[in-house]
Design a protein around this motif. Structure first.
Motif, PDB file in Angstrom:
ATOM      1  N   ASP A  62       0.818  -1.209   0.000  1.00  0.00           N
ATOM      2  CA  ASP A  62       0.000   0.000   0.000  1.00  0.00           C
ATOM      3  C   ASP A  62       0.857   1.267   0.000  1.00  0.00           C
ATOM      4  O   ASP A  62       0.373   2.352   0.325  1.00  0.00           O
ATOM      5  N   THR A  63       2.128   1.123  -0.351  1.00  0.00           N
ATOM      6  CA  THR A  63       3.039   2.256  -0.337  1.00  0.00           C
ATOM      7  C   THR A  63       3.739   2.396  -1.687  1.00  0.00           C
ATOM      8  O   THR A  63       3.696   1.497  -2.537  1.00  0.00           O
ATOM      9  N   VAL A  64       4.388   3.556  -1.855  1.00  0.00           N
ATOM     10  CA  VAL A  64       5.189   3.819  -3.052  1.00  0.00           C
ATOM     11  C   VAL A  64       6.640   3.994  -2.620  1.00  0.00           C
ATOM     12  O   VAL A  64       6.936   4.789  -1.720  1.00  0.00           O
ATOM     13  N   GLU A  65       7.527   3.248  -3.253  1.00  0.00           N
ATOM     14  CA  GLU A  65       8.949   3.316  -2.942  1.00  0.00           C
ATOM     15  C   GLU A  65       9.666   4.129  -4.009  1.00  0.00           C
ATOM     16  O   GLU A  65       9.542   3.856  -5.210  1.00  0.00           O
ATOM     17  N   CYS A  66      10.421   5.135  -3.576  1.00  0.00           N
ATOM     18  CA  CYS A  66      11.186   5.965  -4.498  1.00  0.00           C
ATOM     19  C   CYS A  66      12.258   5.119  -5.174  1.00  0.00           C
ATOM     20  O   CYS A  66      12.931   4.310  -4.528  1.00  0.00           O
ATOM     21  N   GLY A  67      12.439   5.329  -6.473  1.00  0.00           N
ATOM     22  CA  GLY A  67      13.408   4.544  -7.223  1.00  0.00           C
ATOM     23  C   GLY A  67      14.831   5.027  -7.100  1.00  0.00           C
ATOM     24  O   GLY A  67      15.730   4.459  -7.735  1.00  0.00           O
ATOM     25  N   PHE A  73       6.522   5.922   0.907  1.00  0.00           N
ATOM     26  CA  PHE A  73       5.430   6.795   1.332  1.00  0.00           C
ATOM     27  C   PHE A  73       4.102   6.047   1.244  1.00  0.00           C
ATOM     28  O   PHE A  73       3.853   5.311   0.289  1.00  0.00           O
ATOM     29  N   ASP A  74       3.254   6.269   2.266  1.00  0.00           N
ATOM     30  CA  ASP A  74       1.931   5.646   2.227  1.00  0.00           C
ATOM     31  C   ASP A  74       0.954   6.544   1.483  1.00  0.00           C
ATOM     32  O   ASP A  74       1.329   7.598   0.946  1.00  0.00           O
ATOM     33  N   SER A  75      -0.320   6.145   1.450  1.00  0.00           N
ATOM     34  CA  SER A  75      -1.314   6.869   0.646  1.00  0.00           C
ATOM     35  C   SER A  75      -1.654   8.242   1.202  1.00  0.00           C
ATOM     36  O   SER A  75      -2.297   9.041   0.527  1.00  0.00           O
ATOM     37  N   THR A  76      -1.231   8.547   2.424  1.00  0.00           N
ATOM     38  CA  THR A  76      -1.453   9.880   2.990  1.00  0.00           C
ATOM     39  C   THR A  76      -0.279  10.815   2.727  1.00  0.00           C
ATOM     40  O   THR A  76      -0.324  11.983   3.104  1.00  0.00           O
ATOM     41  N   GLY A  77       0.773  10.285   2.114  1.00  0.00           N
ATOM     42  CA  GLY A  77       1.954  11.087   1.846  1.00  0.00           C
ATOM     43  C   GLY A  77       2.993  11.024   2.945  1.00  0.00           C
ATOM     44  O   GLY A  77       4.050  11.657   2.854  1.00  0.00           O
TER      45      GLY A  77
END
Length: 256
Positions: A62-67, A73-77
């Protein structure tokens, strides 16, 4: 200057599945992704560390990992992980945007998050009713000022000549008078074309319900990079065995 405290269409719902989707709205770079529970999230598309677009990274649950350096970061930033750091800096965060999923579209609120009310999205009558048909058109990115699109969408008089293979092609439409209705948050230009076959774009397919074969209404929503269309008949009788015998054509430009 943009109107920010209003809803904009960010994407079709099917465009955001198992990948990060970058987009730009009101001059702001945004990345969309779908969480494991199916909810769509929207984040500022720039890692605060070195400003690499988060859309160049990857989805991790449920998160975005910087490449670049792996900040997550989760969905709330909120930053949930900084590799190699014992403490996450409080400034390590990105802006999140409210998202609403409705009518096959993903709507994004670009202004103050506290004012994001999904009920402010205009209603599409009979959406989801199996007795009514839906026409889905592709979106178009046009390199022009939005005012040119507004002018075009409020000018149904050109349809009979420019769009003969789609919205036009109906002889009775050429001489049908146009009406204009001014509302609180938009302008509607419309006309009735009575007792005529529907234009090709609205013609029934072989598997369409009988009730949704004879008339249609088109609503166009302006936004910087995409347009969306939906159609439905406003005159379908209550008795499903009957058919509507009218053809209507209208364009609504919503300016919030």
């Amino acid at each position: 200057m943009f109107l920010r405290n209003c809803w904009y269409v960010a994407a079709w719902d099917h465009e955001v599945a198992d990948r990060l989707m970058p987009t730009r709205i009101l001059g702001e770079d945004i990345v969309l992704f779908r969480r494991t529970d199916g909810v769509v999230a929207a984040l500022e598309d720039a890692c605060p560390h070195r400003k690499l677009p988060l859309s160049m990274g990857r989805i991790k649950g449920d998160t975005v990992e910087c490449g670049y350096h792996g900040l997550t970061f989760d969905s709330t930033g909120t930053c949930t992980r900084v590799p190699g750091a014992e403490k996450i800096p409080h400034v390590a965060c990105v802006r999140s945007y409210p998202i609403a999923e409705r009518y096959g579209l993903l709507w994004i609120w670009m202004g103050e998050a506290a004012k994001a009310d999904p009920d402010l999205i205009f209603a599409v009558d009979h959406w989801g009713d199996p007795a009514w048909g839906v026409n889905r058109g592709e979106s178009m990115a046009l390199d022009c000022n939005y005012l040119y699109m507004t002018d075009n969408l409020l000018d149904p008089s050109h349809v009979s000549w420019v769009h003969q293979s789609s919205f036009g092609g109906v002889q009775a439409m050429e001489d049908a008078p146009l009406e204009t209705t001014v509302g609180v948050d938009g302008v509607t230009v419309w006309r009735w074309v009575v007792d005529a076959a529907p234009a090709p774009f609205y013609a029934p397919s072989s598997n369409s319900p009988a009730i949704a074969t004879a008339s249609s209404t088109t609503r166009c929503v302006t936004r910087p990079t995409r347009s969306s269309r939906r159609s439905s008949c406003r005159h379908a009788p209550a008795a499903k065995a009957s058919r509507c015998t009218r053809t209507c054509s209208s364009w609504t430009v919503t300016i919030s």
